[in-house]
Design an enzyme around this catalytic site. Structure first.
Site, short mmCIF file in Angstrom:
data_model
loop_
_atom_site.label_atom_id
_atom_site.label_comp_id
_atom_site.label_asym_id
_atom_site.label_seq_id
_atom_site.Cartn_x
_atom_site.Cartn_y
_atom_site.Cartn_z
N THR A 45 0.78 -1.12 -0.10
CA THR A 45 -0.14 -0.04 -0.15
C THR A 45 0.79 1.22 -0.11
OG1 THR A 45 -0.07 -0.10 2.24
CG2 THR A 45 -1.88 -0.95 1.10
N THR B 74 -0.79 -2.99 10.76
CA THR B 74 -1.41 -2.90 9.72
C THR B 74 -0.43 -3.73 8.45
OG1 THR B 74 -2.46 -1.04 9.75
CG2 THR B 74 -2.43 -1.96 7.34
#
Lengths: 405, 405
Positions: free
Chosen positions: A152, A189
């Site tokens: 990401t 995350t």
């Protein structure tokens, strides 16, 4: 910006027998980028996982836990980036199931044999149609490409391999991970997938992954935010000829675990090295505690303090901020007059104050390094813990103020 | 950069009978700036305080607690900025005592009748000689000048007054506060002094200040760092003609407490409005919890999340980050499918996901405001809590990377 982190070339990343990687472009957030990864598994494998403890755990996490809980043989893992499918309620769970169902039809297996994973923005509906449409067009890929497909805000794909020999039988382990922000333990995350051709029983695998996670992915913090989607999966294809590892007393258990932990730590540290805006890699060691828990509490208080992290960014030995963080870590009966604080080899503080021999020039020298170890010696017991973190820079703010744009 | 925070003019700040303010320039960190404040008290006063819970509590905090503990009549408070005298061990306590002793000689009282306070950089020796030398040159000052004399990275001096009438007898309350970084409850890097001419017994004052602190200074967070030096002091000169308030059942207790709390909240919120780099003032209300503690846990998880705070800075309604923070706040049995999330009047999320009527334009409209209320309705009980915080900007990093230079 990543701190001492290089892309692994594909030659150094070893294929794992029984584990096939496929990638596709679904155009979830951007067109023409690999944003779907499928890990297809031969029969005879065992799979175990640990997941986020965030109460808003994402739909794919809920579905993966449920599917693993049925005890069926897992045949595939499917990962998308660009959307976390978190904070999406009942519809989100249906979307995750639809992805499993579509892939199961392609692979002629049951939907429960597929585990879904997502990472990206929270609170937006998963573009499930795009993912399902892209699945048939998936193509075989290397571990390096697989690492790229799950990125990401990562700037560097994260992957590594290890080999070991168990009584002359070669065993391979290869893992990938992603994560750069919303990183705090239990868990970050973060997605981590480690595959090995070793043969291990599932009950032992489930115990092993928890122990390994606690000493690797559960020891990192970038910003103190525990994500909704964290998952760390351990896949054993069982295609190596090693004798089945079925208990902690098996002679191959300890050497296998050591190599696995080493690999997991490399991947966990790679996440910190690529922490959003990171310019420094910080190891926080807390020793001489009464329990591992209190050592971790102090380690994390330091690791998540914005004041400590901005001082590291500035290479400013404003080390009183470290003492303040130790002091508010929640160890109620901590005797601060007994502890010592080191910056690498430099003794900074003892007896509740600055050490008489400490000179700012020594602190300054260490603060300018790109890799720094903070060591806190509590002198109240024999427990210790290590936490890895990074500094806090303008770029952290820039990246997170711009993330969705 | 402070958010909707103006300097109070000296006319609006009311003198408190029996409380004399004096300032001096000691050149602690910079030459020619007011960096020492002395609050001299007439006899007949009562004083109470609450202090940091940081284990590395600063030397002046230790000394002030000890002096208050003797029960003697307090005659003066002495505050320096530019050096926190924290992380300074035994020498630090001796320095704080030397300051008390020097001022006590001037005022012909005992050292125990003086309370010392310090704020500034940690881990550096207090330049005690400079402070002692400056004391005789102190001059009378207004409340506005007193607020200036205790500033560190504050951009605006923080002061306010209130008046009330107790059965026709006028009572005055005036307070000052400082703090802009290392702000997290129990308590913030924060000094707060409120003086009143009201007459209250000391045992009641000690109970009152705890209750007021819990609903004001203990409800703010700028960066999650709890300081070594936080102190909030309540001074009652007793020179008003009000009937002595000696119990919670006294008819004047409730109206006095209400006005005091209102003043304390204004000062606490002023600290947040002047938070380092702040561009927005955020109120986080958590309602319908089983306990105030769990409401505060969720409020603080939101208030200290760097991801939430950078989204506010960017005016980006990336509101999934709020859900993530609620989810990791540590409320183990939280049912996320029952809670609702509002941004001002906009219902953003319910039933575990985005509300069907929510439109990003509505979120965007609220995010662009300089004052925003986040409201979380848990629907599991009747407790609530409110926390005040600010956003996280480039300037926070700049200020804290540059602080000592």
């Amino acid at each position: 910006m990543a701190v001492n982190l290089n892309v692994q070339d594909d030659q150094s990343l070893l294929a794992v027998a029984g584990v096939k990687l496929m990638v596709a472009e679904a155009g979830i957030k951007k067109a023409d980028r690999k944003d779907v990864l499928v890990i297809q598994l031969d029969k005879g494998n065992t799979v175990a996982g640990v997941f986020t403890q965030n109460r808003f755990c994402a739909a794919p996490v809920q579905v993966s836990k449920a599917h693993l809980g049925t005890g069926v043989q897992i045949r595939a893992l499917v990962v998308n980036t660009g959307n976390a499918n978190a904070g999406t309620g009942v519809a989100g769970r249906e979307h995750a199931l639809q992805v499993c169902k579509a892939l199961a039809e392609e692979l002629a297996c049951q939907p429960e044999q597929v585990l879904p994973f997502s990472t990206g923005v929270i609170l937006e509906p998963l573009p499930v149609g795009k993912i399902i449409q892209a699945l048939p067009a998936r193509r075989e890929a290397s571990w390096g490409e697989a690492a790229e497909a799950i990125m990401t805000t990562d700037t560097v794909p994260k992957a590594a391999s290890r080999t070991l020999s168990l009584d002359g039988v070669p065993v391979v382990l290869t893992g990938i991970a992603k994560g750069a922000g919303m990183i705090h333990p239990n868990m970050a995350t973060m997605l981590g997938f480690i595959a090995t051709d070793a043969a291990i029983t599932r009950p032992l695998l489930e115990q092993l992954i928890k122990e390994v996670a606690d000493q690797s992915f559960n020891c990192i913090s970038i910003d103190g935010d525990t994500s909704t989607n964290d998952s760390f999966m351990l896949i054993c294809s069982g295609q190596s000829a090693n004798s089945l590892i079925d208990s902690v007393d098996h002679p191959h258990y300890a050497p296998f675990k050591a190599v696995l932990l080493d690999l997991a730590r490399e991947l966990a540290q790679a996440i910190v090295r690529d922490g959003e805006g990171a310019t420094k890699f910080i190891t926080v060691k807390v020793e001489g505690g009464r329990s591992v828990a209190e050592c971790k509490d102090i380690g994390y208080a330091i690791a998540r303090s914005p004041l400590v992290k901005t001082a590291f960014f500035a290479s400013d030995p404003n080390l009183g901020r470290l003492l303040a963080a130790i002091g508010y870590a929640g160890v109620a009966d901590l005797d601060v007059d007994r502890l010592s604080l080191y910056l690498d080899d430099v003794l900074v503080a003892s007896a509740g104050g600055r050490h008489p021999d400490y000179e700012e020039a020594d602190g300054q020298r260490v603060m300018q390094q790109s890799e720094i170890t903070v060591r806190v010696v509590l002198e109240r017991g024999s427990a210790d813990a290590t936490v890895w973190t990074c500094d806090f820079s303008y770029d952290y703010v820039r990246i997170n103020a711009d993330y969705r744009s």
